[in-house]
Design an enzyme around this catalytic site. Sequence first.
Site, PDB file in Angstrom:
ATOM      1  N   LYS B  78      64.220   3.054 -23.856  1.00  0.00           N
ATOM      2  CA  LYS B  78      64.614   3.254 -25.251  1.00  0.00           C
ATOM      3  C   LYS B  78      63.377   3.550 -26.091  1.00  0.00           C
ATOM      4  O   LYS B  78      62.335   2.922 -25.919  1.00  0.00           O
ATOM      5  CB  LYS B  78      65.298   1.986 -25.756  1.00  0.00           C
ATOM      6  CG  LYS B  78      65.832   2.078 -27.173  1.00  0.00           C
ATOM      7  CD  LYS B  78      66.526   0.769 -27.553  1.00  0.00           C
ATOM      8  CE  LYS B  78      67.253   0.872 -28.877  1.00  0.00           C
ATOM      9  NZ  LYS B  78      67.994  -0.347 -29.204  1.00  0.00           N
ATOM     10  N   SER B 153      72.958   0.391 -30.326  1.00  0.00           N
ATOM     11  CA  SER B 153      71.991   1.431 -30.589  1.00  0.00           C
ATOM     12  C   SER B 153      71.378   2.075 -29.350  1.00  0.00           C
ATOM     13  O   SER B 153      70.903   3.209 -29.436  1.00  0.00           O
ATOM     14  CB  SER B 153      70.871   0.877 -31.466  1.00  0.00           C
ATOM     15  OG  SER B 153      70.124  -0.099 -30.771  1.00  0.00           O
ATOM     16  N   SER B 177      73.336  -3.994 -28.873  1.00  0.00           N
ATOM     17  CA  SER B 177      72.803  -2.652 -28.632  1.00  0.00           C
ATOM     18  C   SER B 177      72.616  -2.265 -27.175  1.00  0.00           C
ATOM     19  O   SER B 177      72.400  -1.097 -26.876  1.00  0.00           O
ATOM     20  CB  SER B 177      71.471  -2.479 -29.360  1.00  0.00           C
ATOM     21  OG  SER B 177      71.696  -2.342 -30.730  1.00  0.00           O
TER      22      SER B 177
END
Lengths: 95, 501
Positions: B78, B153, B177
């Site tokens: 990420k 996310s 997330s």
Amino acid sequence: MALSLDEVRKIAKLARLNLTPAEEKRHAETISVVLDYMNILNEVNTDGVEITSQVTGLSDVMRPDEPYECDFKKELINQMPEVSENELKVPAVFE
Amino acid sequence: MNLNELTIKQARTGLDNGEFTSVDLTTVCLKRIKECNGELNAFITVCEKSALAEAKVADEMIENKKIKPLTGIPFCVKDAICTVGVRSTAAAKILDNYIPPFDATVIKKIREQGGVLLGKNNCDTFGHGASNENSMYGPVPNPHDLTKVSGGSSGGSAAAVADNMCIFSIGEDTGGSIRQPASFCGVVGLRPSYGRNSRYGIMPMASSLDTVGPITKTVEDMAVVMQEIAGCDGRDATTVPDDVPDYEKELGKIDLKKLTVGVPKEYFEVDALDPEVKSATLAAIEKLKQAGATIKEVSLPMTKYAIAVYYIVVPCEDSSNLGRLDGVRYGVRVDTPPTPSYQEGDSDTGNIPLLSRGGRGGSLYDLYANSRDQGFPEEVKRRILIGTYALSAGYYDAYYKKAQKVRTLIIQDFEKAFKKVDVLITPTSPFPAFALGEKSFDPLQMYLADIMLAPASLAGVPALSVPAGMSKSGLPIGVQIIGPRLSEGLVMGVGEAIEKN
């Protein structure tokens, strides 16, 4: 509870955010909806309840207070937006 | 089967037996990324050259029998997690040019044993969102249906694993997330106990809630990665000193006949709960029952307050953490106000014209305010505003302190439940992936998507999302297994039982 445009402008200034007039309006509307929703917490009796600010139960986590060399000084300086003779450049603080 | 479709376990066997090399494996993953990233937008940065170089080094390690579980395995990260020498933007234009001088501890651990970094995954900017639509680099559609969101996310990370662009990925979970995009994309995602994995080098969002964890194709792979990245870190004072158990051994040890599974009734009373999600979750519970587990209904009465608590605590901590992004020491600096070509409302689309228009002569205040104006998307600004408001004199007690007190009650809910049951099973999300654009203009609806996820986050307990079937329209459904603090092995063991059935 509605958040006024003036309040949004005041908070934005405190938070160092430039907003366009359209953004100010949208934030006033959406944040008011969110803050209204938060009122649900008033249903909960929290008299005598301790606050939680961390969940691990750890306390006083210490490390030896000894100086050590930073091994990526050059890389940090490379990340600076403006540099003059190895020093960070910013606009004048006092005018 | 193509090499990029392999699990870590399968890839490990193939690499160690000399069936293929890490360079082969990496090349196939890079090819897949090239083919599909135009459509999926799961990567902000692809490291083609360095990945192949790292794969070569890994092949030498394998040849010299210096083999660790992740040697030569291609993975992605990420973009809100720092990687040395590789641009890390957190999907924010204010960090468009930011190249970290260090690796996050968890990434360092993987790379030191020869894990191959393929690139950096798209996400909601700074992790603010549940659909990946708040990214300043554009949304990530769902690999199962391109008209749907991938979740957020960590949407890019979950989509990359689901689409076999990589073997596994590392995401970050503050309020769901990792788990929510994993469930939307049909892969496995673990939010570990707060303090189990080091947060050093993770760009902070809400420091009392942030965790870093893997997204994998199987629960077995999850155990492999957790084994390598978990543990105490001198650079993160919130990591716990408890020993990391042998997770794979723990998976094998689970005796379902001795297991009591709690079903929290409040999770099944959520208005938005989709009937298909409900029946998939009940089916997973039924399978555990068939295998001998005892099922018990429990009550977590504070569940309905979790979103309100979460969306006070998060913006407060967020607005403080994001104070450091001001265009002064690193990132993109914007001295002058927007040029006339800057269209009002552009920040809605994420297509903000690139920054760094230069210009000089503004004051220090202008530098801060312009850099932050143009470097943050609307949702980041909203959270900064809410946090600044809720922390200001006169409101602090009513919002932040009140939320922290209710947080205590939410934790007590879990403590009471875990006296009666070993684990809890719930849906991961009330619904499967929703349509792109469906919630993006309604922040409160987007926040409410986290209803099943926020409670475990607030309590700091581990929670795993595993696939549990598909909806009629072909979208994956995930179930969530929540355990007491530091019970990752147990949670994964129950997850594996559901996965294998």
